[in-house]
Motif scaffolding. Structure first.
Motif, PDB file in Angstrom:
ATOM      1  N   HIS A 181      75.090 -51.439  38.470  1.00 23.52           N
ATOM      2  CA  HIS A 181      74.760 -50.081  38.922  1.00 23.52           C
ATOM      3  C   HIS A 181      75.826 -49.550  39.870  1.00 23.52           C
ATOM      4  O   HIS A 181      76.282 -48.414  39.750  1.00 23.52           O
ATOM      5  CB  HIS A 181      73.389 -50.085  39.607  1.00 23.52           C
ATOM      6  N   SER A 204      78.822 -48.172  38.443  1.00 24.55           N
ATOM      7  CA  SER A 204      78.557 -46.994  37.592  1.00 24.55           C
ATOM      8  C   SER A 204      78.335 -47.350  36.125  1.00 24.55           C
ATOM      9  O   SER A 204      78.480 -46.502  35.252  1.00 24.55           O
ATOM     10  CB  SER A 204      79.704 -45.967  37.717  1.00 24.55           C
ATOM     11  N   ILE A 240      75.559 -47.788  34.385  1.00 23.89           N
ATOM     12  CA  ILE A 240      74.110 -47.624  34.425  1.00 23.89           C
ATOM     13  C   ILE A 240      73.450 -48.060  33.122  1.00 23.89           C
ATOM     14  O   ILE A 240      72.373 -48.668  33.124  1.00 23.89           O
ATOM     15  CB  ILE A 240      73.729 -46.165  34.737  1.00 23.89           C
ATOM     16  N   GLU A 245      70.413 -50.861  33.553  1.00 17.42           N
ATOM     17  CA  GLU A 245      68.982 -50.574  33.441  1.00 17.42           C
ATOM     18  C   GLU A 245      68.203 -51.649  32.681  1.00 17.42           C
ATOM     19  O   GLU A 245      67.174 -52.134  33.182  1.00 17.42           O
ATOM     20  CB  GLU A 245      68.759 -49.200  32.810  1.00 17.42           C
ATOM     21  N   ILE A 266      67.732 -46.118  39.816  1.00 17.22           N
ATOM     22  CA  ILE A 266      68.190 -45.795  38.464  1.00 17.22           C
ATOM     23  C   ILE A 266      67.400 -44.610  37.909  1.00 17.22           C
ATOM     24  O   ILE A 266      67.967 -43.689  37.299  1.00 17.22           O
ATOM     25  CB  ILE A 266      68.057 -47.026  37.546  1.00 17.22           C
ATOM     26  N   ARG A 322      68.646 -41.500  39.552  1.00 18.86           N
ATOM     27  CA  ARG A 322      69.981 -41.125  39.085  1.00 18.86           C
ATOM     28  C   ARG A 322      69.932 -40.504  37.696  1.00 18.86           C
ATOM     29  O   ARG A 322      70.715 -39.603  37.384  1.00 18.86           O
ATOM     30  CB  ARG A 322      70.877 -42.360  39.092  1.00 18.86           C
ATOM     31  N   ARG A 323      68.991 -40.951  36.875  1.00 17.37           N
ATOM     32  CA  ARG A 323      68.878 -40.411  35.521  1.00 17.37           C
ATOM     33  C   ARG A 323      68.026 -39.144  35.480  1.00 17.37           C
ATOM     34  O   ARG A 323      67.802 -38.588  34.407  1.00 17.37           O
ATOM     35  CB  ARG A 323      68.277 -41.464  34.587  1.00 17.37           C
TER      36      ARG A 323
END
Length: 880
Positions: free
Chosen positions: A627, A630, A632, A636, A667, A670-671
């Motif tokens: 994470h 970067s 991601i 996840e 996460i 961020r999404r």
């Protein structure tokens, strides 16, 4: 809020006061607020003769004078719905209950008839009365008074009739009969079974107390008065109560969530059952709430800590003590304490589970609450020496599990002996080491037993410690005296250090680790695994304190000891490598951190059999590294796998989940899955509170996330309260991790009250970073935010210096092109704007938008916020 709404909200406080105290309180109110006094006095007209049988608190504006109402008062002999009123059983703020009869075809039926007061026409009252009828009509249980009939009287008053239970309140019956403990538990069991039936119909009683439990002539308990019950499947069932400010509760038996106006559920009734159990066993309630006003009640409840019923009984000499003393065993104490936990999720989930444990106690079987606690504690300590990767001991009660640890170590030693005996090669050396380990294990066991004996009134000397916390302190003094066994001292200082670290007391832990490590260096070879273990623990404590530079030498030395060809300490090496990955991350060497964690996962999966607890931690740390790099899409699924593995290994309340859910929420946020992130943070806080009821960094961190979620959702008051609680918790621990909640508190204050109010929080954070020489990313972010606030207050030159220092620190720690860098750029853009350098400000803010766009999708609040600030700076440039 209108005068009438305020009077309605105060009614519950006044109605329970003795007459003299109520008159004094009303007199004081008359001087402070005559209009409020007048309305409240009118509402209390019918409360003077309240018997406690009725529910209280749901009152409304009597449109007529008290004299007019009394002139039309109901009398014996009146006929309502075919029932003839015989005698008044009780009267409360909402209505009256009469003993009534109905005769038909030679059959006579006796009922308790409840009748709304004349003139009480408030819509909330009628709605509540109708709900009460619906609730009673749903219930069919031999221990619940059955609903018989209902309707509207000739003068327009709602009424209903229920089966008449001839008996006396539970407390009166117990005082008169003086039954033994088992008989008392059986009475409560009958009431709890009745409540279980109600909860199965999705009904929560919400007003359980001894006066609502009647014992009939045959000695059986009956549950009464669902007057303020709640239908769990109703749509917005509390909407009207919220709108009018009404609060339905009996203060002495109310659960914390009722007092604080939070969500009500089946565990709310369990809390009241637990208090009734306390009263049955000890003759008193474990708190001092009686007569407390509502505003005082919240403070009382917030600070409550209940002793066990047996301990409460010992402080109350008298007939009750003589009657049941010694009959309250540990299991019964556990049942009462579990039922009255302040957090609903830590209680029995419903009346059914409470009933089952009472029955198990009566049957002489192990109760589930006790079994769960023992299993949980043992499971916690089987995973020892994982301080480096997130596992932690819970409280000073970890001493109990220290004994379990000793037994576990003994078992491991026996297995090692068996393996050594089966292998001729190196057998003699292995047996020597194992024998020594077994002997030391026995001494650890005896040391722990001696600690517990100090808390055993049957075996301890007269000056025994007052609590396990005191026993812990005395035990550490005793370790210093074990000079004849320096290896045992190494083990105990290390283990007790882990307990202190698990409590979040890192400074205390560091002292113990230093003593253990110094002793280990004196008695073991320089490359011994015991030294490596001590180095890892010492380094991790520095990391938790935010000082990665000080942590690095300890952990690097540990890895050098363990990471050699042919070494067999795979688990120790895994722990050390994960600690090293954390240091490399803090140093900004994210590629190194990611490579180390990839190796750890492979190493953990190679161990046979695979330990799922270790695997879950390794996966989590690997996902964190991905994470932060970067990546991601890769992070996840690994983060989700870590959570799944950990739940399977340790259950849904595992403390390791706290950190893992933090990553999941990050996460999700961020999404752009903001609702998912909020739910995850709330789950994390519930787990933290369950595992760490005292001050702890993980609980404080969870409070920060939940609090800021609330601020962003507009619930600023509650959100700031959560942030303040986190700050207070870190301050209690003396932890520099207070930097995080200080920064979030500053942002919340900035949005709500402006830069002048926000600056003190950032100033304090900056001072901590400077005074303690902390080398942590959080210090750079505080600098960036502080620069922005300084610029908003007009100090552009100082703001620009601060922003440039923040950006330099972020670059040094590898945060270039990270979301943190965007905050540094925004701080600089604000400083440039304050200095009138608008073109540079626009370019800098545009750079911040470019960075943040790499981290968050289109439409995300973070991108919108940065974009909005860019537009403001452009407008300032054009205005110039």
């Amino acid at each position: 809020m209108t005068v009438m709404a305020r009077a309605l909200a105060m009614f519950d406080d006044f109605v329970d006061l003795p007459t003299t105290e109520r008159q004094q309180a009303l007199a004081a109110l008359r001087d402070q607020d005559p209009a409020l006094h007048r309305e409240l006095a009118r509402l209390l007209v019918y409360a003077d003769t309240s018997s406690g049988i009725l529910d209280r608190g749901f009152v409304a504006t009597p449109p007529q004078t008290p004299d007019a109402l009394r002139a039309r008062a109901t009398q014996a002999g009146d006929c309502i719905g075919g029932f003839t009123l015989r005698s008044l059983l009780g009267r409360g703020g909402m209505g009256e209950v009469w003993l009534a009869e109905r005769s038909h075809d030679g059959f006579r039926q006796r009922v308790a008839l409840k009748l709304l007061h004349i003139g009480l026409t408030h819509p909330d009252l009628k709605r509540r009365f109708q709900q009460e009828c619906r609730i009673l009509a749903q219930l069919s249980h031999p221990r619940i008074a059955a609903f018989i009939d209902g309707g509207i009287s000739a003068d327009g008053r709602p009424w209903y009739a229920m089966a008449f239970v001839e008996g006396e309140p539970l407390n009166d019956y117990v005082a008169r009969v003086q039954p033994d403990v088992r008989a008392r538990v059986r009475l409560l069991l009958e009431a709890s079974e009745a409540l279980s039936h109600a909860q199965a119909q999705l009904i929560v009683h919400r007003d359980l107390k001894p006066s609502n439990i009647l014992v009939d002539a045959t000695g059986h308990a009956h549950l009464l008065d669902f007057g303020i019950a709640k239908l769990l499947d109703a749509e917005d069932p509390d909407e009207h109560e919220t709108a009018t400010g009404l609060r339905a509760l009996s203060p002495a038996y109310a659960a914390p969530e009722q007092v604080f106006g939070q969500r009500i559920g089946t565990a709310t009734d369990v809390y009241a059952l637990g208090l009734v159990l306390f009263e049955l066993l000890s003759g008193q309630l474990p708190h001092q709430r009686r007569g407390a006003r509502l505003e005082v009640l919240a403070d009382l409840v917030r600070s409550e800590q209940f002793p066990a019923p047996s301990a409460l009984l010992r402080k109350q000499p008298g007939q009750l003590t003589a009657t049941i003393n010694g009959a309250i065993d540990h299991d019964l104490d556990i049942i009462a304490l579990k039922a009255t936990q302040s957090e609903p999720e830590r209680r029995y989930p419903n009346a059914q589970s409470f009933t089952e444990d009472l029955q198990r106690w009566l049957d002489g079987r192990p109760i589930r609450a006790q079994a769960d606690t023992a299993t949980y504690r043992l499971r916690k300590f089987v995973g020892r020496h994982r301080l480096a990767v997130g596992s932690a001991m819970v409280t000073v009660l970890g001493l109990i599990v220290g004994l379990a640890l000793a037994l576990w170590q003994a078992d491991a030693a026996r297995q090692a002996r068996a393996h050594a005996e089966a292998s001729k090669q190196q057998a003699e050396q292995a047996l020597t080491v194992t024998t020594e380990a077994e002997a030391r294990t026995q001494r650890v066991k005896q040391f722990m037993m001696d600690t517990f004996i100090m808390n055993d009134p049957m075996q301890a000397p007269g000056d025994r410690p007052a609590s396990l916390a005191d026993a812990f302190d005395q035990a550490m003094v005793r370790i210093d005296s074990l000079t004849d066994d320096p290896k045992l001292q190494v083990d105990l200082w290390d283990d007790f250090g882990e307990i202190r670290a698990g409590q979040g007391r890192f400074a205390d832990a560091a002292v113990l680790f230093d003593k253990s490590l110094a002793q280990a260096r004196r008695i073991y070879p320089a490359n011994h695994p015991v030294i490596a273990e001590g180095l890892v623990n010492r380094g991790v404590v520095e990391s938790y304190a935010g000082n990665s530079r000080a942590a690095a030498p300890y952990i690097e030395e540990a890895v050098a000891i363990l990471d050699v060809p042919g070494a067999k300490q795979d688990q120790d090496l895994s722990n050390a490598l994960q600690a090293l990955a954390g240091v490399r991350e803090a140093e900004g060497r994210r590629a190194d951190s990611l490579a180390i964690m990839g190796r750890v996962v492979a190493l953990t999966k190679r161990m046979q059999p695979v330990n799922e607890l270790d695997l879950g931690v390794a996966l989590f740390n690997y996902a964190t590294a991905l994470h932060n790099a970067s990546r991601i899409d890769e992070a996840e699924p690994i983060a989700n796998e870590a959570i799944t593995v950990t739940r399977r290994a340790m259950g849904d309340q595992a403390p390791n989940l706290i950190l893992m859910l933090s990553l999941k929420a990050l996460i999700d946020y961020r999404r752009g899955r903001l609702d998912d992130a909020v739910r995850t943070n709330e789950e994390k806080l519930a787990i933290a509170r369950k595992n760490f009821p005292a001050a702890h960094p993980w609980t404080a961190d969870a409070l920060v996330d939940v609090g800021f979620d609330r601020v962003e959702a507009g619930d600023t008051t509650r959100g700031i309260a959560d942030l303040d609680a986190a700050i207070a918790m870190y301050d209690e621990l003396g932890s520099p991790l207070v930097l995080h909640p200080l920064r979030m508190r500053a942002l919340a204050t900035l949005w709500e009250f402006g830069p002048k109010a926000a600056r003190p929080f950032l100033d304090r954070g900056a001072a901590i970073c400077t005074e303690q020489a902390i080398t942590h990313l959080q210090c750079d972010i505080i600098r960036a935010n502080r620069a922005g606030v300084m610029a908003m207050l007009g100090d552009g030159e100082a703001a620009l210096v601060e922003a440039d220092l923040a950006l330099a620190g972020l670059a040094e720690r590898g945060a270039s092109e990270q979301a943190e860098q965007a905050q540094g750029l925004e701080g600089r853009a604000r400083a440039l704007t304050a200095l009138g350098r608008h073109a540079e400000a626009v370019a800098t803010q545009q750079q911040a938008l470019t960075v943040i766009s790499k981290w968050y999708p289109e439409g995300h609040p973070e991108r919108k916020r940065v974009q909005k600030n860019l537009e403001r700076i452009k407008q300032a440039r054009e205005a110039k």
